[in-house]
Motif scaffolding. Structure first.
Motif, PDB file in Angstrom:
ATOM      1  N   GLU A  60     -42.278  88.555  78.280  1.00  0.00           N
ATOM      2  CA  GLU A  60     -42.946  87.549  79.120  1.00  0.00           C
ATOM      3  C   GLU A  60     -41.912  86.626  79.743  1.00  0.00           C
ATOM      4  O   GLU A  60     -41.986  86.281  80.918  1.00  0.00           O
ATOM      5  CB  GLU A  60     -43.934  86.725  78.281  1.00  0.00           C
ATOM      6  N   SER A  85     -54.166  80.550  75.659  1.00  0.00           N
ATOM      7  CA  SER A  85     -53.573  80.059  76.900  1.00  0.00           C
ATOM      8  C   SER A  85     -54.566  80.219  78.051  1.00  0.00           C
ATOM      9  O   SER A  85     -54.472  79.520  79.047  1.00  0.00           O
ATOM     10  CB  SER A  85     -52.245  80.760  77.200  1.00  0.00           C
ATOM     11  N   THR A  86     -55.549  81.127  77.891  1.00  0.00           N
ATOM     12  CA  THR A  86     -56.572  81.254  78.929  1.00  0.00           C
ATOM     13  C   THR A  86     -57.693  80.239  78.722  1.00  0.00           C
ATOM     14  O   THR A  86     -58.182  79.650  79.682  1.00  0.00           O
ATOM     15  CB  THR A  86     -57.172  82.678  78.897  1.00  0.00           C
ATOM     16  N   PRO A  94     -56.680  75.139  78.615  1.00  0.00           N
ATOM     17  CA  PRO A  94     -55.714  74.971  79.709  1.00  0.00           C
ATOM     18  C   PRO A  94     -54.492  74.160  79.292  1.00  0.00           C
ATOM     19  O   PRO A  94     -54.625  73.121  78.661  1.00  0.00           O
ATOM     20  CB  PRO A  94     -56.518  74.224  80.775  1.00  0.00           C
ATOM     21  N   GLY A  95     -53.328  74.670  79.610  1.00  0.00           N
ATOM     22  CA  GLY A  95     -52.078  73.946  79.370  1.00  0.00           C
ATOM     23  C   GLY A  95     -51.631  73.873  77.930  1.00  0.00           C
ATOM     24  O   GLY A  95     -50.696  73.142  77.599  1.00  0.00           O
ATOM     25  N   GLN A 100     -49.865  73.901  74.519  1.00  0.00           N
ATOM     26  CA  GLN A 100     -48.438  74.051  74.218  1.00  0.00           C
ATOM     27  C   GLN A 100     -48.183  74.423  72.762  1.00  0.00           C
ATOM     28  O   GLN A 100     -47.086  74.866  72.417  1.00  0.00           O
ATOM     29  CB  GLN A 100     -47.697  72.750  74.538  1.00  0.00           C
ATOM     30  N   LEU A 120     -46.007  77.434  72.983  1.00  0.00           N
ATOM     31  CA  LEU A 120     -45.993  77.920  74.360  1.00  0.00           C
ATOM     32  C   LEU A 120     -45.375  76.866  75.254  1.00  0.00           C
ATOM     33  O   LEU A 120     -45.565  75.657  75.038  1.00  0.00           O
ATOM     34  CB  LEU A 120     -47.410  78.206  74.857  1.00  0.00           C
ATOM     35  N   ASN A 135     -44.966  76.319  79.522  1.00  0.00           N
ATOM     36  CA  ASN A 135     -45.327  76.857  80.839  1.00  0.00           C
ATOM     37  C   ASN A 135     -46.166  78.131  80.721  1.00  0.00           C
ATOM     38  O   ASN A 135     -45.970  79.093  81.455  1.00  0.00           O
ATOM     39  CB  ASN A 135     -44.084  77.147  81.681  1.00  0.00           C
ATOM     40  N   GLY A 136     -47.065  78.135  79.751  1.00  0.00           N
ATOM     41  CA  GLY A 136     -47.982  79.265  79.617  1.00  0.00           C
ATOM     42  C   GLY A 136     -47.392  80.508  78.982  1.00  0.00           C
ATOM     43  O   GLY A 136     -48.058  81.531  78.889  1.00  0.00           O
ATOM     44  N   VAL A 137     -46.139  80.425  78.532  1.00  0.00           N
ATOM     45  CA  VAL A 137     -45.504  81.599  77.944  1.00  0.00           C
ATOM     46  C   VAL A 137     -45.088  81.263  76.511  1.00  0.00           C
ATOM     47  O   VAL A 137     -44.603  80.159  76.243  1.00  0.00           O
ATOM     48  CB  VAL A 137     -44.259  82.002  78.768  1.00  0.00           C
TER      49      VAL A 137
END
Lengths: 361, 320
Positions: A352, B92-93, B96-97, B99, B114, B116-118
């Motif tokens: 990712e 993450s879905t 929202p946001g 971390q 997480l 930035n969504g990763v």
């Protein structure tokens, strides 16, 4: 006299040829299995580390097969492995085995001991010249084996059919095993390399690159780390490590400045020698970070102090160099599923990250 | 209606969900695994097929959890994913946001970081019971309190008792000591929640930078006492997603949906698998001293998959 020694990856092949060449009968240490661990755990202190237990288990197995001399390596510095030889000898003699135990310490620890150990190995009627020649051939064998190891770690990620590289590697190792003279070893190495390079591959892939750091025994011996390099390789990852049997021997005996660059890299985080490969784990992670590797896996025997010290520093290195680090603590209770789950999740994370970086640039 | 199935077979519970294209949960089932993962999966599918609207058709299946391979072999899954990634995908879905994801299940606990969504870091605790739901379960049973009342009672506490939480064995003896001294039940339960949180943060969460928003999921998130203890320890609000105990399964379903969109087909064997009689046999391979325990899953005479070996001798791929 039947000689035996611990097993560490494929290095037993080189040591076997050396001892046989010097006229000794050799008990080849059997490949590590659950049986080794069972013996090891039965006779070792519970809180000793996994390498200690596996060595105990190996020694019991070779003594059962009739070995009466065991040669092992010692160590210096604050890691308790330096004390393991003495402890092993005591435990095994308490069990009731009668044998001679030779601990080879690095020459700078005690030059006289080192010399005496060499004298023990050198048959009296063998000229020094021929003795050194035999040592040189065995050394060539060991470097050839390590070279093949490095090569497959690079190649597995490209193979079209999973497992082909491993098969070629095993054949290549058997070529080296059947070589006798220096020249034959060189030829076997060339043939072996060709065999591995000929495995059908997809060169267009862009595999992840992962560095492996940690304590020497769990890094080198595939049984200890659940064959992590093969596992990762067959999941499409190129692995790299800086610890090999031959580099370790070279760096402790005559090329002692060779690891200075690793220690320099570690210096902003750790100046102190903490024993074992603790400082290397930190320094190598820094270097992998600088080389833009995708991630680092730290392998640590459970209760290993040097690696615990390194582990508590690695989160900072990881942040500073933006390189993800996964630590795996290894002991006889380690389950394969747990390791597999963590590795899969770690690779998902790395992929990712790679994707996001790709989109940004 | 296009739907996607996610199956999460954990050590304590098995969750099955159907989601649609907009992440709505169409049907869900929660079964105790009770040591029989195959039965649990079949039971889950039976419940789903009963609950789902007739027009809902399964387009893809994903499996996760410690028995993900087994579930995949039985049902015919398109995606087999580790539970860390599955949880991260779902949160993450749906949050929202997010971390930080704190997941405390029956027998393991995880933290997923997480940015930035990763996913940027994770840790997982599997062998120690001190940071997991089983321990709460066991203590609730010992005190004669239904586990679903646990949280409500803990919330009443005004003065929680400090309980040693390093190890569940020590925690239990410490609790008995405190209980014999005459502490109130609610204070004991609140103390237990705090001990669990402390242990979780010191063990799984060690060295991790916990930033908000924090999502708290897994079976233990049902316990309001735990939520309060976490918020107290972290000094920040903790979000519990609506389907907190199905997040792994939802993540697996989302991954299956992604896969289906890419290649447009599925290996799903259909709901009929609930009626197939799967046999599981195991034996010890004696070809080398490793003595691997080989597990075979078969239908009648045919082995559909085998695993457990260190080498390839017994391998047949789980696909068909």
């Amino acid at each position: 006299m039947k000689i035996s020694f611990p097993r560490m990856g494929n290095s037993y092949i080189g040591f076997k040829h050396l001892c046989e060449g010097l006229g000794f009968e050799v008990v080849v240490p059997p490949s590590l299995t659950q049986k080794t661990i069972t013996y090891g755990a039965r006779y070792s202190p519970e809180f000793a580390c996994m390498p200690f237990k596996v060595l105990t288990g190996t020694y019991v197995e070779v003594l059962e097969k009739g070995a009466d001399v065991i040669i092992s390596s010692g160590g210096i510095g604050p890691c308790r492995a330096g004390f393991y030889g003495v402890l092993h000898e005591k435990i095994l003699k308490d069990i009731g085995y009668d044998f001679k135990f030779i601990v080879v310490d690095p020459p700078m620890a005690n030059l006289k001991d080192f010399y005496n150990n060499v004298l023990f190995l050198k048959p009296r009627n063998l000229k020094w010249g021929s003795f050194l020649k035999k040592v040189r051939t065995a050394w060539k064998m060991l470097t050839a084996l390590d070279g093949l190891d490095m090569l497959v770690a690079q190649r597995r990620a490209y193979e079209l059919k999973k497992g082909d590289t491993q098969k070629a590697f095993e054949t290549a190792v058997s070529y080296i095993d059947s070589a006798e003279t220096y020249k034959e070893v060189v030829e076997a190495e060339t043939e072996g390399r060709k065999l591995i390079e000929r495995v059908p591959c997809d060169e267009t892939r862009k595999p992840l690159r992962v560095g492996i750091v940690g304590e020497i025994y769990v890094v080198i011996e595939p049984f200890m780390n659940m064959d992590i390099e093969r596992r990762l390789g067959e999941m499409g990852v190129i692995t790299h490590r800086s610890i090999y049997v031959t580099t370790y021997v070279r760096h402790t005996i005559w090329d002692r400045k060779a690891e200075d660059y690793i220690k320099d890299a570690a210096r902003p985080y750790l100046k102190q020698m903490v024993g074992g490969h603790g400082i290397n784990s930190v320094g190598e992670t820094v270097l992998y970070g600088k080389d833009n590797y995708d991630g680092v896996v730290q392998l640590a025997p459970f209760t290993c102090i040097p690696e615990i010290v390194a582990r508590s520093i690695l989160p900072k290195v990881s942040r500073d160099y933006d390189i993800p680090v996964l630590t795996l603590h290894i002991d006889e209770q380690t389950g394969e599923t747990g390791v597999q789950t963590r590795l899969e999740a770690f690779l998902d994370l790395l992929r990712e990250k790679q994707k996001v970086l790709g989109e940004c640039s | 209606m296009r739907t996607y199935m996610g199956i999460d077979v954990g050590s304590v519970s098995t969750d099955v969900v159907l989601i649609d294209d907009d992440n709505n949960v169409i049907a869900s089932a929660y079964i105790r695994t009770a040591g029989q993962p195959i039965k649990a999966v079949q039971e889950g599918l039976r419940l789903i097929s009963r609950e789902k609207p007739p027009e809902a058709k399964v387009y893809a299946v994903g499996s996760t959890g410690s028995a993900r391979e087994l579930a995949a072999a039985i049902v015919g899954a398109d995606v087999v994913k580790n539970e860390i990634t599955a949880h991260a995908v779902a949160s993450s879905t749906l949050v929202p946001g997010v971390q930080t994801i704190i997941e405390i299940g029956g027998q393991d606990s995880k933290i997923i970081i997480l940015r930035n969504g990763v996913v940027s870091d994770f840790a997982m605790n599997t062998v120690c019971a001190a940071g997991t739901g089983s321990f709460l379960d066991q203590q609730a049973a010992r005190l004669g309190i239904p586990i679903n009342e646990f949280g409500k009672i803990a919330l009443k506490s005004k003065n929680s008792v400090r309980i040693a939480g390093r190890c569940s064995v020590f925690a239990e003896s410490d609790m008995i000591h405190k209980q014999q001294m005459g502490h109130k039940m609610e204070d004991l339960l609140a103390g237990l929640c705090e001990a669990l949180v402390r242990n979780y943060l010191n063990n799984v969460g060690k060295g991790k930078q916990i930033l908000p928003p924090v999502a708290f999921q897994g079976g233990v998130a049902a316990n309001e006492g735990m939520k309060k203890a976490l918020e107290k320890a972290l000094g920040m609000e903790v979000i519990i997603p609506k389907d907190y105990c199905l997040m792994g399964a939802i993540g697996a379903a989302m991954l299956a949906r992604k896969q289906e969109r890419e290649n447009g087909q599925t290996n799903f064997r259909g709901f009929d698998v609930t009626d197939i009689n799967y046999q599981v046999t195991s034996f010890e391979c004696t070809k080398c001293p490793n003595l691997c325990e080989i597990i075979c899953i078969s239908i009648g005479e045919n082995d559909i998959c085998r695993w457990g070996g260190r080498c390839e001798r017994w391998q047949i791929s789980g696909e068909k």
